[in-house]
Design a protein around this motif. Structure first.
Motif, mmCIF file in Angstrom:
data_model
loop_
_atom_site.group_PDB
_atom_site.id
_atom_site.type_symbol
_atom_site.label_atom_id
_atom_site.label_comp_id
_atom_site.label_asym_id
_atom_site.label_seq_id
_atom_site.Cartn_x
_atom_site.Cartn_y
_atom_site.Cartn_z
ATOM 1 N N ASP A 195 0.829 -1.192 0.000
ATOM 2 C CA ASP A 195 0.000 0.000 0.000
ATOM 3 C C ASP A 195 0.874 1.256 0.000
ATOM 4 O O ASP A 195 2.092 1.186 0.147
ATOM 5 N N THR B 167 1.155 3.605 2.132
ATOM 6 C CA THR B 167 1.817 3.886 3.411
ATOM 7 C C THR B 167 3.139 3.141 3.501
ATOM 8 O O THR B 167 4.150 3.695 3.947
ATOM 9 N N THR B 168 3.142 1.887 3.061
ATOM 10 C CA THR B 168 4.380 1.106 3.069
ATOM 11 C C THR B 168 5.404 1.705 2.120
ATOM 12 O O THR B 168 6.581 1.858 2.473
ATOM 13 N N ASP C 156 5.630 4.795 1.145
ATOM 14 C CA ASP C 156 6.127 6.041 1.738
ATOM 15 C C ASP C 156 7.149 5.764 2.840
ATOM 16 O O ASP C 156 8.160 6.449 2.955
ATOM 17 N N ALA C 157 6.895 4.732 3.640
ATOM 18 C CA ALA C 157 7.825 4.383 4.723
ATOM 19 C C ALA C 157 9.150 3.889 4.161
ATOM 20 O O ALA C 157 10.208 4.190 4.699
#
Length: 86
Positions: A79, A81-82, A84-85
């Motif tokens: 996803d 969020t992953t 971006d991390a």
């Protein structure tokens, strides 16, 4: 009082290449842990091909597009969020 603003383009003042290589290596290992059926060399070779392809509008420091392409190629669903991390 602000007297000057410095921009370090193309690592003229500070060499950050080792940091980028370390981060890239970490992320390759992170992806490989999620893709154990893919041989390490296959993953790294494909990433290198993807990395060397021109990416219009993408910052050299933020290569989300290339990581998305690697994930897509090997069928890894991640996803935003992953990504971006990473």
């Amino acid at each position: 009082m602000l007297k000057a603003i410095l921009f370090d383009l193309d690592q003229t003042l500070v060499d950050t290449a080792d940091g980028f290589r370390l981060a890239e290596s970490w992320l390759q290992r992170e992806m490989h842990a999620r893709l154990p059926e893919v041989p390490w060399d296959t993953l790294v070779d494909f990433h290198r091909q993807t990395r060397s392809a021109a990416r219009r509008g993408e910052s050299p420091a933020a290569k989300t597009g290339q990581w998305q392409e690697v994930c897509r190629h090997f069928g890894l669903a991640v996803d935003g969020t992953t990504l971006d991390a990473w």
